[in-house]
Write an enzyme that holds these catalytic residues in place. Structure first.
Site, short mmCIF file in Angstrom:
data_model
loop_
_atom_site.label_atom_id
_atom_site.label_comp_id
_atom_site.label_asym_id
_atom_site.label_seq_id
_atom_site.Cartn_x
_atom_site.Cartn_y
_atom_site.Cartn_z
CG ASP A 154 -2.04 -0.82 1.01
OD1 ASP A 154 -2.52 -1.24 -0.27
OD2 ASP A 154 -3.09 -1.11 1.86
CE1 TYR A 166 5.36 -6.46 3.08
CE2 TYR A 166 4.92 -8.85 3.57
CZ TYR A 166 4.61 -7.53 2.82
OH TYR A 166 3.86 -7.73 1.84
#
Length: 465
Positions: free
Chosen positions: A103, A195
């Site tokens: 995002d 991540y």
């Protein structure tokens, strides 16, 4: 009829000479040669690329206008400009698939996209190529010869890395490409996603944060550690975390989270709770409690009695800036990453080392300047009282010192990237207002907005952040 130049005046003759001279030197218009994708061979490839998330409105292409460009839109336009794909087919026309969606504000160092592109290699017959929905309008993979070989060729292929990087802005860099099979999917062939979340240790107890992170490993229900979006109609919130480790990368720390797939904003929600644990306002067991969503499931937590948390308590997720999709991992048999670095074009778009090294050096200078600005300010401004972490200050929520006027101190709970949630009173997570149960929220959306948008395409949630 030939003009009678003998009767022309001097000025008329000069004007005529200039006219003829201009026609002689004028370039004849060249007709733009039309480019037919159907006459060129194609192959399916995967590209690995990085991008600075703060410059973009997220990765995914959007049909409606966005305040900032999206990474996919900029990247696809580069493919189009290089005539590697046909613009008329759009993303679907070239079989575009991404590994994981990020995002707005979230960066990536190892994002992967798979697609069909123009090739310079001789064609091979393939019966496994996917067909386009409209062969007249799209660059159908059946319209042209295809090369589906996964082995390096002795002939030179198009220099995909160099070509794309010449057309892309510095905030998006293609790192490598790989030949892939016709049935390869950047999303579904991914073995795991990694991540990284970077943060400073100011006001935090790293050992407590690691104790909480250890509880994430394994398969759990993460509905209370993600953003609930009824529009996606997700009912299964179980995800498998393979590794959750906090490491020092001086002068900061990094939270490494590896899993097969992730929910919407899952990493940022987890990080927000780890910050609460690090300050001392929550115990490491809060992670176990938030994953204890059903009384019927056995809980392997060392705590014998955990509260049932079947509805998510309200809390703010961590900042997006420090989050990075570090890697998308694939089987060695699926991809063979390669570059254009054969020494033939030093200093061109393939010279990524020097480009990214220069950016890194400049960022170090910016960090040093900011450090000196801060140092200059400390000569005249004293630091405020330090309450966190409780494990080092010896304080608790109930023993915080009041000001001379009897006021409660304002606590700044970190949210990452130098941002804080400031409040004079901290409410424990399990005492906060709860959101509606997932089933209730999903049903309300189906009856209302979902009924009006029944044909809306639901985005994938693999690797979403």
């Amino acid at each position: 009829m030939t003009p009678n130049y003998e009767s022309w005046s001097k000025d008329e003759l000069i004007a005529r000479l200039k006219e003829l001279e201009a026609k002689t030197h004028a370039k004849s218009p060249t007709l733009k040669k039309s480019f037919h994708f159907s006459s060129h061979p194609k192959r399916k490839i995967a590209i690995k690329f990085c991008y600075s998330g703060w410059e973009y409105n997220g990765l995914a292409y959007q049909n409606s206008p966005t305040p900032l460009p999206t990474v996919e839109d900029v990247l696809f336009r580069a493919f189009v400009k290089a005539r590697l794909v046909d613009e008329t087919g759009g993303l679907d026309g070239c079989g575009w698939e991404k590994c994981g969606r990020t995002d707005r504000g979230v960066s990536a160092a190892g994002q992967v996209v798979s697609l069909w592109v123009r090739s310079a290699l001789p064609a091979e017959t393939s019966s496994n190529a996917p067909s386009s929905s409209s062969s007249e309008e799209h660059l159908s993979t059946e319209d042209a010869p295809q090369n589906t070989s996964l082995q390096p060729s002795t002939r030179h292929e198009l220099r995909y890395v160099s070509i794309l990087n010449r057309l892309l802005p510095p905030t998006i860099r293609v790192l490598a490409w790989s030949p892939i099979s016709s049935d390869f999917s950047a999303r579904f062939n991914c073995k795991h996603r990694h991540y990284k979340y970077f943060f400073t240790s100011h006001g935090l107890d790293i050992s407590l944060m690691q104790s909480a992170a250890n509880r994430l490993v394994g398969e759990h229900d993460f509905r209370n550690l993600c953003k609930l979006d009824p529009g996606k109609q997700i009912t299964n919130f179980r995800r498998c975390v393979l590794r959750a480790q906090i490491n020092s990368v001086f002068p900061v720390y990094v939270f490494d989270l590896v899993g097969s797939a992730f929910l919407y904003h899952q990493v940022r929600h987890i990080m927000a709770v780890l910050f609460l644990v690090g300050t001392g306002v929550e115990q490491p067991s809060i992670i176990s409690a938030l994953m204890n969503v059903s009384a019927t499931e056995s809980n392997p937590s060392p705590e014998s009695q955990l509260p049932l948390v079947d509805r998510k308590p309200e809390y703010q997720m961590a900042d997006a800036l420090p989050l990075m999709l570090w890697d998308c991992a694939y089987a060695d048999s699926d991809v063979t990453w390669q570059t254009d670095d054969d020494g033939a074009e030093s200093g061109t778009g393939s010279d990524l080392y020097h480009q990214l090294h220069s950016i890194h050096q400049r960022s170090l200078i910016h960090a040093t300047l900011d450090e000196h600005f801060f140092s200059a300010a400390t000569q005249y401004h004293s630091p405020p009282p330090q309450y966190f972490p409780f494990s080092q200050t010896g304080l608790t929520r109930h023993t915080l010192p009041r000001s001379n006027l009897g006021r409660e101190p304002v606590l700044g709970v970190p949210l990452g990237a130098g941002t804080y949630k400031r409040s004079a009173k901290y409410t424990p997570l399990l005492d906060r207002k709860r959101l509606d149960h997932v089933d209730v929220a999903n049903e309300r959306w189906r009856i209302g907005r979902g009924n009006k948008n029944s044909k809306q395409k639901t985005p994938s949630d693999d690797g979403v952040e």
